[in-house]
Design an enzyme around this catalytic site. Structure first.
Site, PDB file in Angstrom:
ATOM      1  N   GLN A 197      41.149  49.239  46.271  1.00  0.00           N
ATOM      2  CA  GLN A 197      40.174  48.214  46.274  1.00  0.00           C
ATOM      3  C   GLN A 197      41.009  46.781  46.915  1.00  0.00           C
ATOM      4  O   GLN A 197      40.790  45.635  47.483  1.00  0.00           O
ATOM      5  CB  GLN A 197      40.293  47.543  45.015  1.00  0.00           C
ATOM      6  CG  GLN A 197      39.737  48.538  43.807  1.00  0.00           C
ATOM      7  CD  GLN A 197      39.617  48.155  42.701  1.00  0.00           C
ATOM      8  OE1 GLN A 197      39.552  48.643  41.420  1.00  0.00           O
ATOM      9  NE2 GLN A 197      39.045  46.659  42.280  1.00  0.00           N
ATOM     10  N   ARG A 238      37.275  44.590  35.645  1.00  0.00           N
ATOM     11  CA  ARG A 238      36.583  43.691  35.866  1.00  0.00           C
ATOM     12  C   ARG A 238      37.001  42.310  35.110  1.00  0.00           C
ATOM     13  O   ARG A 238      36.210  41.921  33.932  1.00  0.00           O
ATOM     14  CB  ARG A 238      34.946  44.064  35.150  1.00  0.00           C
ATOM     15  CG  ARG A 238      33.827  43.800  35.947  1.00  0.00           C
ATOM     16  CD  ARG A 238      32.390  44.038  36.005  1.00  0.00           C
ATOM     17  NE  ARG A 238      31.962  44.214  36.616  1.00  0.00           N
ATOM     18  CZ  ARG A 238      30.967  44.474  36.744  1.00  0.00           C
ATOM     19  NH1 ARG A 238      30.121  45.398  36.135  1.00  0.00           N
ATOM     20  NH2 ARG A 238      29.339  43.574  37.709  1.00  0.00           N
ATOM     21  N   CYS A 239      38.409  41.947  35.255  1.00  0.00           N
ATOM     22  CA  CYS A 239      38.737  40.467  34.933  1.00  0.00           C
ATOM     23  C   CYS A 239      39.770  40.058  35.309  1.00  0.00           C
ATOM     24  O   CYS A 239      40.435  40.878  36.017  1.00  0.00           O
ATOM     25  CB  CYS A 239      39.142  41.189  33.506  1.00  0.00           C
ATOM     26  SG  CYS A 239      40.073  40.854  32.208  1.00  0.00           S
ATOM     27  N   GLU A 270      32.435  39.130  37.402  1.00  0.00           N
ATOM     28  CA  GLU A 270      33.417  39.950  35.679  1.00  0.00           C
ATOM     29  C   GLU A 270      32.719  38.586  35.182  1.00  0.00           C
ATOM     30  O   GLU A 270      33.291  39.344  33.460  1.00  0.00           O
ATOM     31  CB  GLU A 270      34.447  39.883  36.077  1.00  0.00           C
ATOM     32  CG  GLU A 270      35.615  38.521  36.282  1.00  0.00           C
ATOM     33  CD  GLU A 270      36.511  38.646  36.324  1.00  0.00           C
ATOM     34  OE1 GLU A 270      37.571  39.564  37.521  1.00  0.00           O
ATOM     35  OE2 GLU A 270      37.151  37.421  35.948  1.00  0.00           O
TER      36      GLU A 270
END
Ligand code: CDP
Length: 788
Positions: A224, A371-372, A741
């Site tokens: 990522q 996702r935060c 997110e």
């Protein structure tokens, strides 16, 4: 662009029974990389949660046909590569030396001519372990007689306590609590947010190819953050950074799981350097779920001090964070508990104080921002659950209590008690819209009628505030690298554009939306713009995609780079039209002379002139690059309302309605945003009702496959209803805030609040997630509510 491969299953090409080991679900582009002479790596992992390694015998493994080498921790130690730095400045064993710290820890790396030989070789490595006492509870890890889990760093850290971190005004907060205890109300809620896993459908993997002749290392990897990984490889392996190329064009889901560097990557690089051949390492599902970055694992005590009418005064939070065996938490250096102190949420608290202690246990290292935006999910969950507890305490409807305590629209930019400056917001508008869309009053009437008939229906609200776009370089860095991001735009002579960005898509559609940003700025068609990313030899340096930072940071860089292109085009237009720049007007796609609209030049004509008839006082060509250091984060928000029915026979929770109103400022692409919301909501449903990685007292991890680790499928997923409000960010060039997110952050507590609401009339105030049928049924049984 690499092509996405077909799903790997038990097809014709898989003849052997062991092939089941290699099923990864959807494709993995790294696995599609096939180089001449390629070798394969497989990892020997510890079956124990905590043990000493007495010996490793590789003799049988070396007899397996095709096995070429077995690398152990001692081999790496001899090369000075036994330990690697984590993203939280801890050191993590690449391969265990004399001790394993958690089940599935990496012990040896087998290199062979085929994937099957590597697997057989790994099975033949004999490791003699001496089991040690296992600690999987962070509270026990901090007891004085707890075994020391990290003797390797006992000089710096003599206990299992990693850090204490606190922020806010303790004295003022305590005083507000004393006042509320005497004249108002104080509510307290303990909650555990369990360890979960991002579980991307594509697991991690890489192909490392070191070419002795050129000294160049190319690594195709599921990353990522390709540039940050290149720099870390250079630092860890001591290789010159300009001779490292990370290629990561397609990633089949990241969700934070592909931010850290894992031992498999390092071993593949070492194996390639050692053998002079490319080496492929691909994780299987169990390895991914049990040994790579987990999320959450926060034990929280949240307290609110309020007036008797429910007006909030102060928030006090204590948290014990379980970081596992190595502190590999992925977050900005200055914030050991991430952005957890956004926990005052959407409410106007005058005082707040937050403390976090972190401990080592015998669990896999982490945690990552699933996702935060670095612990904002935990923060949002705690405040939204605690607000419901307060609503029950003061006897108010949870919607009314929220409306009463929201930060008012005119208060923005708003400085929170924990020192965040919220850029913009209108929380009342979002909640009112959600309430209107579901007919909130009607639902409450229906609930009362159902209750009277003995039926269990609940309504849950979550009015969350997010914090995304890390971040201003002054405060935000990862491993020392400031968290800016970038875009480079090349306008070709015919007006077609190649843009390269520093962030890295994992299915978020950056190729579409970033092309739209450029197209809008230059007044051209998005079809004329190609967007590339994920190759460190070509893309400009950036910190990568996680924490919904792409649009707030690289999106801003993209808009500004496009404006730089437009600025240069304007100079060329002035030259060609023989007027001053101040005499030119812009309309999408074209500059024209003020008052004479017919006299103008399109952006395509200006691009051609940049290469063919450039003013003598300008450099030829039409290109621009921008490295954007954001002045602030962006604060998207939303209000979600969930309606559940509970089956009194089975304890099963049925989500009847879920209304999600989101606000991410200016929307670039409504369809992409809608996709982000649907996926994000499903990943919010997952921890609320299904997902948990738990450990038994021996350190055995439960949830090592998709039969035990329950990710929701289309069958479990309700029909998401969505709506929007629009409150642009005042500091972002196009007013956009992140969205990726928000739904994952906002959804779990809406569901948890709905279930608690369904049972509130019998005194239930909290149920820890995941709210399984068994947990609910046990409560129904205790309260005498089960049906026959
Ligand atoms: O960093 P990440 O891409 O995961 O998250 P994001 O910045 O929230 O963007 C997710 C996707 O939604 C990207 O394709 C964005 O460009 C798009 N998006 C949008 O169209 N409008 C917004 N206001 C925010 C995001």
């Amino acid at each position: 662009m690499a092509t996405q491969v077909q799903a790997h299953g038990l097809g014709e090409s898989y003849k052997r029974k062991e092939d089941a080991r290699f099923i990864r679900g959807q494709g993995n582009y790294v696995d599609d990389v096939d180089l001449p002479g390629m070798l394969y790596g497989d990892i020997v992992r510890s079956p124990y949660g905590h043990a000493l390694i007495k010996s490793i015998d590789i003799s049988e493994a070396m007899k397996v046909p095709g096995v070429l080498a077995v690398i152990t921790g001692k081999d790496l130690d001899a090369a000075g590569l036994a330990w690697m730095p984590t993203l939280s400045a801890d050191t993590e064993a690449v391969l265990a030396l004399d001790r394993v710290h958690y089940q599935m820890q990496e012990v040896a790396f087998v290199v062979a001519t085929s994937r099957y030989a590597a697997a057989d070789g790994a099975a033949a490595v004999e490791v003699d372990y001496e089991p040690l006492p296992v600690v999987v509870d962070p509270k026990k890890a901090l007891e004085p007689d707890a075994p020391l889990l990290r003797p390797d760093k006992k000089d710096k850290q003599p206990t299992n306590h990693i850090y204490h971190w606190e922020t806010g005004d303790r004295a003022a907060t305590d005083a507000a609590f004393a006042e509320a205890a005497a004249n108002g109300v104080v509510v307290r809620q303990h909650m555990y947010i369990p360890r979960i896993h991002p579980a991307p459908i594509e697991t991690c993997g890489c192909v490392a190819d070191y070419q002795k002749a050129t000294g160049k290392l190319t690594v195709w990897m599921t990353s990522q953050a390709p540039h940050a990984h290149r720099t870390l490889f250079a630092i860890v392996a001591g290789l010159p950074e300009h001779r490292i190329r990370i290629i990561s064009p397609d990633v089949g889901g990241g969700f934070g799981n592909k931010v850290p560097i894992y031992p498999g990557y390092v071993c593949a690089v070492v194996a390639s350097i050692t053998t002079g051949k490319p080496v492929k390492w691909i994780e299987d599902r169990t390895e991914n779920l049990t040994s790579t970055g987990f999320a959450r694992d926060y034990h929280i005590k949240a307290e609110i001090a309020a007036d008797k009418d429910g007006t909030v005064k102060a928030l006090r939070v204590y948290t014990l964070a379980d970081h596992g065996a190595f502190d590999a938490a992925a977050q900005p250096t200055k914030f050991p508990a991430g952005l957890f102190h956004i926990c005052t949420g959407s409410y106007d608290f005058k005082n707040a104080f937050v403390e976090v202690d972190a401990a080592h246990t015998n669990k896999a290292p982490g945690g990552i921002a699933y996702r935060c935006s670095f612990r904002v999910t935990e923060a949002s969950y705690l405040i939204e659950r605690a607000m419901d507890t307060l609503a029950h305490e003061v006897g108010k409807d949870p919607a009314q209590l929220r409306l009463q305590n929201f930060i008012r629209p005119e208060a923005f930019p708003y400085r929170s008690a924990l020192n965040w400056t919220y850029d913009s917001g209108n929380y009342e508008a979002a909640l009112q819209l959600a309430m209107k869309n579901v007919d909130y009053e009607g639902l409450r009437r229906e609930q009362a009628e159902k209750r009277a008939r003995g039926e269990l229906m609940g309504i849950g609200i979550s009015s969350f505030t997010e914090i995304v776009g890390a971040g201003p370089g002054k405060h935000f860095d990862i491993a020392g690298i400031q968290m800016f991001d970038s875009c480079e735009i090349r306008v070709h002579p015919t007006g077609k554009i190649l843009a390269r960005i520093g962030v890295q898509t994992q299915g978020q559609g950056h190729e579409t939306t970033f092309a739209q940003i450029i197209a809008a700025e230059l007044g051209i068609s998005p079809d004329d713009v190609d967007v590339e990313h994920g190759d460190t030899d070509t893309a400009p340096y950036g910190l990568g995609t996680y924490a919904s930072r792409s649009t707030p940071v690289a999106g801003a860089a993209t808009a500004i780079a496009a404006r730089k292109v437009r600025d240069k085009a304007k100079k060329i237009a002035a030259y060609l039209l023989e007027v001053g720049e101040e005499d030119l007007e812009w309309e999408p796609g074209r500059f024209y002379v003020k008052g004479t609209p017919s006299k103008g030049k399109t952006i395509q004509e200006l691009a051609f002139a940049a290469y063919t008839n450039c003013p003598p006082y300008l450099e030829p060509g039409l290109e621009a690059v921008d490295y954007y250091d954001p002045p602030n984060l962006t604060y998207p928000f939303g209000s979600y309302i969930c309606v559940v029915d509970i089956d009194r026979g089975t304890g099963e929770v049925h989500i009847r309605r879920f209304m999600a109103v989101d606000d991410c400022g200016t929307i670039i692409n409504p369809m992409v945003v809608e996709g982000q919301i649907h996926g994000g909501l499903t990943q919010g449903l997952a921890p609320a009702l299904y997902e948990e990685l738990s450990y038994d007292e021996h350190g055995n991890v439960h949830g090592s496959n998709f039969q035990d680790y329950l990710i929701p499928t289309a069958i479990e997923t309700p029909n998401w209803e969505t709506d929007k409000t629009f409150t642009p960010s005042p500091h972002h060039p196009i007013g956009a805030k992140g969205i990726g997110e928000s739904p994952t952050v906002g959804a779990p507590q809406a569901i948890a609040n709905a279930v608690v609401d369904a049972l509130s009339h019998v005194g239930v105030r909290h149920i820890d997630i995941p709210i399984t049928p068994w947990k609910v049924w046990s409560i129904l049984k205790e309260k005498g509510l089960t049906s026959d």
